[in-house]
Design a protein around this motif. Structure first.
Motif, PDB file in Angstrom:
ATOM      1  N   THR A  42       0.826  -1.224   0.000  1.00 26.67           N
ATOM      2  CA  THR A  42       0.000   0.000   0.000  1.00 26.67           C
ATOM      3  C   THR A  42       0.855   1.268   0.000  1.00 26.67           C
ATOM      4  O   THR A  42       0.421   2.314  -0.455  1.00 26.67           O
ATOM      5  CB  THR A  42      -0.991   0.016   1.192  1.00 26.67           C
ATOM      6  OG1 THR A  42      -0.257   0.114   2.408  1.00 26.67           O
ATOM      7  CG2 THR A  42      -1.862  -1.222   1.213  1.00 26.67           C
ATOM      8  N   ARG A  95       3.085   6.245  -2.890  1.00 22.79           N
ATOM      9  CA  ARG A  95       4.265   6.780  -3.606  1.00 22.79           C
ATOM     10  C   ARG A  95       3.898   7.216  -5.027  1.00 22.79           C
ATOM     11  O   ARG A  95       4.334   8.269  -5.495  1.00 22.79           O
ATOM     12  CB  ARG A  95       5.374   5.710  -3.661  1.00 22.79           C
ATOM     13  CG  ARG A  95       6.075   5.519  -2.332  1.00 22.79           C
ATOM     14  CD  ARG A  95       7.044   4.342  -2.373  1.00 22.79           C
ATOM     15  NE  ARG A  95       7.577   4.105  -1.045  1.00 22.79           N
ATOM     16  CZ  ARG A  95       8.645   4.728  -0.549  1.00 22.79           C
ATOM     17  NH1 ARG A  95       9.311   5.591  -1.301  1.00 22.79           N
ATOM     18  NH2 ARG A  95       9.052   4.482   0.672  1.00 22.79           N
ATOM     19  N   ARG A 127      -6.769   9.758   2.209  1.00 21.37           N
ATOM     20  CA  ARG A 127      -6.778   8.493   2.986  1.00 21.37           C
ATOM     21  C   ARG A 127      -8.087   7.739   2.804  1.00 21.37           C
ATOM     22  O   ARG A 127      -8.097   6.530   2.680  1.00 21.37           O
ATOM     23  CB  ARG A 127      -6.588   8.769   4.493  1.00 21.37           C
ATOM     24  CG  ARG A 127      -5.215   9.140   4.892  1.00 21.37           C
ATOM     25  CD  ARG A 127      -4.865   8.610   6.275  1.00 21.37           C
ATOM     26  NE  ARG A 127      -4.432   7.231   6.225  1.00 21.37           N
ATOM     27  CZ  ARG A 127      -3.226   6.836   5.854  1.00 21.37           C
ATOM     28  NH1 ARG A 127      -2.320   7.704   5.514  1.00 21.37           N
ATOM     29  NH2 ARG A 127      -2.920   5.567   5.822  1.00 21.37           N
ATOM     30  N   ARG A 141       0.758   1.010   6.960  1.00 17.63           N
ATOM     31  CA  ARG A 141       0.855   1.624   8.291  1.00 17.63           C
ATOM     32  C   ARG A 141      -0.427   1.425   9.116  1.00 17.63           C
ATOM     33  O   ARG A 141      -0.381   1.413  10.333  1.00 17.63           O
ATOM     34  CB  ARG A 141       1.087   3.141   8.177  1.00 17.63           C
ATOM     35  CG  ARG A 141       2.329   3.561   7.404  1.00 17.63           C
ATOM     36  CD  ARG A 141       3.591   3.239   8.194  1.00 17.63           C
ATOM     37  NE  ARG A 141       4.783   3.747   7.536  1.00 17.63           N
ATOM     38  CZ  ARG A 141       5.298   3.307   6.395  1.00 17.63           C
ATOM     39  NH1 ARG A 141       4.730   2.314   5.768  1.00 17.63           N
ATOM     40  NH2 ARG A 141       6.400   3.830   5.900  1.00 17.63           N
ATOM     41  N   ASP A 142      -1.564   1.322   8.387  1.00 22.18           N
ATOM     42  CA  ASP A 142      -2.870   1.316   9.069  1.00 22.18           C
ATOM     43  C   ASP A 142      -3.733   0.146   8.616  1.00 22.18           C
ATOM     44  O   ASP A 142      -4.951   0.222   8.674  1.00 22.18           O
ATOM     45  CB  ASP A 142      -3.606   2.634   8.762  1.00 22.18           C
ATOM     46  CG  ASP A 142      -3.854   2.814   7.261  1.00 22.18           C
ATOM     47  OD1 ASP A 142      -3.143   2.181   6.455  1.00 22.18           O
ATOM     48  OD2 ASP A 142      -4.772   3.569   6.893  1.00 22.18           O
ATOM     49  N   ARG A 189      10.189  10.897   8.897  1.00 22.67           N
ATOM     50  CA  ARG A 189       9.036  10.187   8.318  1.00 22.67           C
ATOM     51  C   ARG A 189       8.316   9.377   9.397  1.00 22.67           C
ATOM     52  O   ARG A 189       7.088   9.361   9.451  1.00 22.67           O
ATOM     53  CB  ARG A 189       9.520   9.277   7.179  1.00 22.67           C
ATOM     54  CG  ARG A 189       8.396   8.771   6.313  1.00 22.67           C
ATOM     55  CD  ARG A 189       8.808   8.685   4.865  1.00 22.67           C
ATOM     56  NE  ARG A 189       9.816   7.675   4.623  1.00 22.67           N
ATOM     57  CZ  ARG A 189       9.540   6.470   4.154  1.00 22.67           C
ATOM     58  NH1 ARG A 189       8.290   6.106   3.949  1.00 22.67           N
ATOM     59  NH2 ARG A 189      10.498   5.612   3.909  1.00 22.67           N
ATOM     60  N   ASP A 211       4.437   9.802  10.219  1.00 17.84           N
ATOM     61  CA  ASP A 211       3.514   8.664  10.091  1.00 17.84           C
ATOM     62  C   ASP A 211       2.861   8.298  11.432  1.00 17.84           C
ATOM     63  O   ASP A 211       1.756   7.759  11.464  1.00 17.84           O
ATOM     64  CB  ASP A 211       4.241   7.424   9.531  1.00 17.84           C
ATOM     65  CG  ASP A 211       4.697   7.620   8.083  1.00 17.84           C
ATOM     66  OD1 ASP A 211       4.206   8.545   7.425  1.00 17.84           O
ATOM     67  OD2 ASP A 211       5.559   6.836   7.622  1.00 17.84           O
ATOM     68  N   ARG A 231       0.276  11.726  12.781  1.00 19.01           N
ATOM     69  CA  ARG A 231      -0.823  12.350  12.039  1.00 19.01           C
ATOM     70  C   ARG A 231      -2.156  12.059  12.735  1.00 19.01           C
ATOM     71  O   ARG A 231      -2.314  11.036  13.412  1.00 19.01           O
ATOM     72  CB  ARG A 231      -0.830  11.891  10.576  1.00 19.01           C
ATOM     73  CG  ARG A 231      -1.124  10.442  10.401  1.00 19.01           C
ATOM     74  CD  ARG A 231      -1.210  10.022   8.947  1.00 19.01           C
ATOM     75  NE  ARG A 231      -1.313   8.588   8.875  1.00 19.01           N
ATOM     76  CZ  ARG A 231      -0.539   7.809   8.123  1.00 19.01           C
ATOM     77  NH1 ARG A 231       0.399   8.321   7.371  1.00 19.01           N
ATOM     78  NH2 ARG A 231      -0.715   6.516   8.137  1.00 19.01           N
TER      79      ARG A 231
HETATM   80  O1   DC Z   1       5.618   1.685   3.143  1.00 17.77           O
HETATM   81  P1   DC Z   1       6.329   2.875   2.442  1.00 17.77           P
HETATM   82  O2   DC Z   1       7.551   3.346   3.183  1.00 17.77           O
HETATM   83  O3   DC Z   1       6.592   2.590   1.009  1.00 17.77           O
HETATM   84  O4   DC Z   1       5.221   4.072   2.498  1.00 17.77           O
HETATM   85  C1   DC Z   1       5.476   5.372   2.012  1.00 17.77           C
HETATM   86  C2   DC Z   1       4.628   6.374   2.791  1.00 17.77           C
HETATM   87  O5   DC Z   1       3.233   6.195   2.486  1.00 17.77           O
HETATM   88  C3   DC Z   1       4.713   6.259   4.311  1.00 17.77           C
HETATM   89  O6   DC Z   1       5.743   7.045   4.840  1.00 17.77           O
HETATM   90  C4   DC Z   1       3.360   6.715   4.784  1.00 17.77           C
HETATM   91  C5   DC Z   1       2.428   6.406   3.645  1.00 17.77           C
HETATM   92  N1   DC Z   1       1.617   5.219   3.898  1.00 17.77           N
HETATM   93  C6   DC Z   1       0.492   5.371   4.670  1.00 17.77           C
HETATM   94  O7   DC Z   1       0.245   6.452   5.180  1.00 17.77           O
HETATM   95  N2   DC Z   1      -0.345   4.329   4.869  1.00 17.77           N
HETATM   96  C7   DC Z   1      -0.084   3.129   4.332  1.00 17.77           C
HETATM   97  N3   DC Z   1      -0.937   2.119   4.524  1.00 17.77           N
HETATM   98  C8   DC Z   1       1.094   2.939   3.569  1.00 17.77           C
HETATM   99  C9   DC Z   1       1.931   4.005   3.374  1.00 17.77           C
END
Ligand code: DC
Length: 213
Positions: free
Chosen positions: A33, A38, A89, A115-116, A165, A169, A172
């Motif tokens: 995700t 990205r 989101r 992340r979520d 970062r 993350d 927020r």
């Molecule tokens: O997993 P990654 O490092 O490739 O993700 C890049 C950015 O995308 C991360 O810093 C925050 C966002 N992200 C997010 O908010 N929710 C997700 N499910 C995946 C990524």
């Protein structure tokens, strides 16, 4: 709905690698995700336009962009920044749920990493793994990967941007990276990929067995 494995964790924890390997091991579809965020960040896609897309379509577009550009530090930070927008989101969450609802006839389930995933996207996932490692180890891994792409960035710069970062993350207002007790934690700091993968297989098998009872 076919089973979903939710993998969350900070940048550079190894979650993408483990998620991909688990998907292939269990014949599940895999969705990175972070890659969706990205691509949206790289192409500056507005919320209205994202609504017309699917996760598969975004990943198809990703194949036309050099991976080194999508993985660059600038795009990483920008992805994390746009990920704070509640409007974006909400749309992205729906795309991810659609993917998990229809992983394809050939797949027995799906693995989503981000992340979520276990907190917001698929809170009732059969298995939730939180993959982590110390900031220094994660920065060293990212530094090695960026060097392979001939980036001029230093280790200290990578560490600094990774910490920035993480903060963005985790702090927020909507869907921050958080750990709760529905997750099994896997710390990969002192482990090889193979060791972490074997542990992850055990965790998934345990969860699948548990839901079959
Ligand atoms: O997993 P990654 O490092 O490739 O993700 C890049 C950015 O995308 C991360 O810093 C925050 C966002 N992200 C997010 O908010 N929710 C997700 N499910 C995946 C990524």
């Amino acid at each position: 709905m076919k089973p979903v494995i939710a993998i969350d964790g900070p940048a550079g924890s190894g979650k993408g690698t483990i998620a991909k390997k688990l998907a292939s091991h269990f014949n599940f579809a895999h969705l990175d995700t972070g890659m969706l965020y990205r691509v949206i960040a790289y192409l500056d896609v507005e919320a209205d336009k994202i609504k017309e897309l699917s996760a598969a379509k975004i990943l198809e577009t990703a194949r036309e962009i050099p991976l080194s550009a999508l993985k660059s530090d600038a795009v990483s930070l920008k992805a994390s920044k746009i990920a704070k927008s509640p409007e974006i989101r909400e749309i992205m969450t729906q795309l991810q749920r659609d993917f998990a609802a229809s992983p394809g006839d050939m797949c027995d389930g799906s693995v989503l990493d981000g992340r979520d995933i276990g907190t917001v996207v698929i809170p009732d996932a059969v298995c939730k793994i939180f993959i982590t490692a110390s900031p220094e180890i994660r920065a060293a891994r990212r530094f090695r990967a960026l060097k392979r792409d001939n980036s001029q960035i230093t280790y200290d710069e990578v560490l600094e941007s990774l910490i920035a970062r993480d903060k963005q993350d985790q702090s927020r207002g909507i869907a921050p990276l958080t750990l709760n007790d529905s997750y099994v934690v896997l710390d990969t700091s002192e482990e090889t990929v193979k060791e972490s993968f074997l542990q992850a297989i055990k965790i998934v098998k345990n969860s699948l067995k548990f839901t079959e009872r």
